[in-house]
Write a protein that holds these residues in place. Sequence first.
Motif, PDB file in Angstrom:
ATOM      1  N   GLU A   1     -17.357 137.791  35.861  1.00  0.00           N
ATOM      2  CA  GLU A   1     -17.819 137.109  37.251  1.00  0.00           C
ATOM      3  C   GLU A   1     -16.565 136.419  37.881  1.00  0.00           C
TER       4      GLU A   1
ATOM      5  N   LEU B   1     -24.017 130.647  51.134  1.00  0.00           N
ATOM      6  CA  LEU B   1     -25.006 131.190  50.146  1.00  0.00           C
ATOM      7  C   LEU B   1     -26.310 130.299  50.282  1.00  0.00           C
TER       8      LEU B   1
ATOM      9  N   HIS C   1     -29.929 131.633  48.993  1.00  0.00           N
ATOM     10  CA  HIS C   1     -29.344 131.785  47.592  1.00  0.00           C
ATOM     11  C   HIS C   1     -29.385 130.601  46.884  1.00  0.00           C
TER      12      HIS C   1
ATOM     13  N   TRP D   1     -21.769 131.877  39.707  1.00  0.00           N
ATOM     14  CA  TRP D   1     -22.729 133.054  38.932  1.00  0.00           C
ATOM     15  C   TRP D   1     -22.276 133.116  37.726  1.00  0.00           C
TER      16      TRP D   1
ATOM     17  N   PRO E   1     -26.842 129.209  44.099  1.00  0.00           N
ATOM     18  CA  PRO E   1     -25.740 129.369  42.987  1.00  0.00           C
ATOM     19  C   PRO E   1     -25.945 128.292  42.165  1.00  0.00           C
TER      20      PRO E   1
ATOM     21  N   VAL F   1     -20.209 137.785  52.014  1.00  0.00           N
ATOM     22  CA  VAL F   1     -20.450 136.375  51.698  1.00  0.00           C
ATOM     23  C   VAL F   1     -18.848 135.737  52.004  1.00  0.00           C
TER      24      VAL F   1
ATOM     25  N   PHE G   1     -13.879 141.269  46.465  1.00  0.00           N
ATOM     26  CA  PHE G   1     -14.365 140.265  45.825  1.00  0.00           C
ATOM     27  C   PHE G   1     -15.746 139.985  45.575  1.00  0.00           C
ATOM     28  N   ASP G   2     -16.654 140.309  46.646  1.00  0.00           N
ATOM     29  CA  ASP G   2     -17.957 140.383  46.393  1.00  0.00           C
ATOM     30  C   ASP G   2     -18.621 141.561  45.570  1.00  0.00           C
ATOM     31  N   SER G   3     -17.847 142.704  45.625  1.00  0.00           N
ATOM     32  CA  SER G   3     -18.352 143.865  44.999  1.00  0.00           C
ATOM     33  C   SER G   3     -18.221 143.722  43.489  1.00  0.00           C
ATOM     34  N   LEU G   4     -17.281 142.913  42.767  1.00  0.00           N
ATOM     35  CA  LEU G   4     -17.320 142.379  41.407  1.00  0.00           C
ATOM     36  C   LEU G   4     -18.049 141.468  41.037  1.00  0.00           C
ATOM     37  N   SER G   5     -18.633 140.657  42.232  1.00  0.00           N
ATOM     38  CA  SER G   5     -19.394 139.376  41.885  1.00  0.00           C
ATOM     39  C   SER G   5     -20.751 139.526  42.243  1.00  0.00           C
ATOM     40  N   ALA G   6     -21.678 138.301  41.687  1.00  0.00           N
ATOM     41  CA  ALA G   6     -23.157 138.416  42.000  1.00  0.00           C
ATOM     42  C   ALA G   6     -23.328 137.901  43.551  1.00  0.00           C
ATOM     43  N   ASN G   7     -22.254 137.542  44.400  1.00  0.00           N
ATOM     44  CA  ASN G   7     -22.391 137.267  45.695  1.00  0.00           C
ATOM     45  C   ASN G   7     -23.069 138.183  46.363  1.00  0.00           C
ATOM     46  N   PRO G   8     -23.850 137.911  47.671  1.00  0.00           N
ATOM     47  CA  PRO G   8     -24.203 138.762  48.374  1.00  0.00           C
ATOM     48  C   PRO G   8     -23.006 139.456  49.013  1.00  0.00           C
ATOM     49  N   MET G   9     -23.101 140.599  49.478  1.00  0.00           N
ATOM     50  CA  MET G   9     -22.232 141.327  49.929  1.00  0.00           C
ATOM     51  C   MET G   9     -21.507 140.711  51.390  1.00  0.00           C
TER      52      MET G   9
END
Lengths: 182, 267
Positions: B120, A120, A125, B125, A127, A74, A64-72
Amino acid sequence: MSWLHALFVLVTAFLAVFWEAAFSGVRHLVGVQIDLLPALMVYASLCAGITTVVLLAVLGGLWFDSLSANPMGVSVLPLFVIGLVIHAKRELILRDQGFAQAVLGFAASAAAPVMTLLLLFTTRHTPLFGWGTLWQLAVMSAGGAVATPICFEFFGWLDRALVHPRATQTSFRADREIRRGR
Amino acid sequence: MLRRPHYIALGLVVLLTLVIFNLPSRTTARFKLGIGGLFLPLFGLASSSQQAALAAGDTVISRGELLREIEGLRRENQQLRIQAMQAEGASGENARLRQLLGWQRQAPWKVKSARVVLREPSNWWRTVQINLGSRDGLRVNQTVLTVEGLVGRVSSVGLTSSQVLLLGDPDCKVSAQVENATRDAGIIGASGPLDRELVEMGYLSGSANLKSGQVVRTSGNGGIYPPNITIGTVVDSHPAEYGLATVARVKPAANLNALEEVWVIFQ
């Protein structure tokens, strides 16, 4: 076949993450994307072992995080906490009841984004956050409540279709047969 | 309550999360791109299914409608050619004047088209993934736009795909200028969690003279976005910080919710 079961869960999680990123029909409709991983986690924690719960939390969260702008990473901890709590209390839960599944899906889908947002903010961060977040949480929870019983149905069907049914012993015993004579 | 395997699992997951959080940012970025690469086979599947759906839609369009559309496009093409000719003349005149004044000559943009492959998955985000990567020469912070206006900037680059921060994302700040008499300048920042149609322009002076419909363009300050790219139009404004500043809501010119094809500027 627990490994096959775990594999089904992980493949479904992979496809669910891809669906969330590739198809935004729900987002266009209600302005919010529904997360299917908490619903899957409810299923995994009620019907699979702790290893599957850990694998789903780690791999699902990282995908999920790899496709999102989330930090890895999280999303890993919130998913795991949900899985752990349900797994620890699963003897007390009526897992075959649709209502119980829906309530758990609702709670899990509300808790996962709240915990992710907390993480986050804790990691400094910023968001998008505001009153609209309440609407997002409501829609995500409702989506989770609908998705969880569907998850159970889907895996039940998959089990019946692909896994050989366990042989059950009949109650008939030849040595106890009453032979009637003349 | 929790049993021994639960504690072991909890310890492992917490440890793993802490390790990932404390990795150097470059390693994390590579890790992220590596895991994101697992989805590559599915990108093709998604785009081919979209194309199949479009093709299915195309089969039901009548010949007359197609001919009408061709005629319309031909007319639009002729108009654009005339405008391009005019712009070429203005560009030449601009270059000569710049030379006379000793100003640096502006290089024309080199652009490459890209398809939006993923959006996203989370709700906090605003990003998309495009099908251009480092093998196409893409780098971080390159400007992304559509013919309507600015879309955002490239935030991370993989081999074959990259992530683009859209206008309205908290990490996508754009130095902007309003096309009015006072040339009010401000910063385009984050939008609300549900405001997918509008972005906020802050840091405007308290005396800014903003009216609905005024065009907002990039100012060129900040070194990321080239100047004079249309961002959108002012919707409304209100005083902030006890009247010391003004905040405006801007409607982006590009439809950020339905992006399919974008252009990346290679300067």
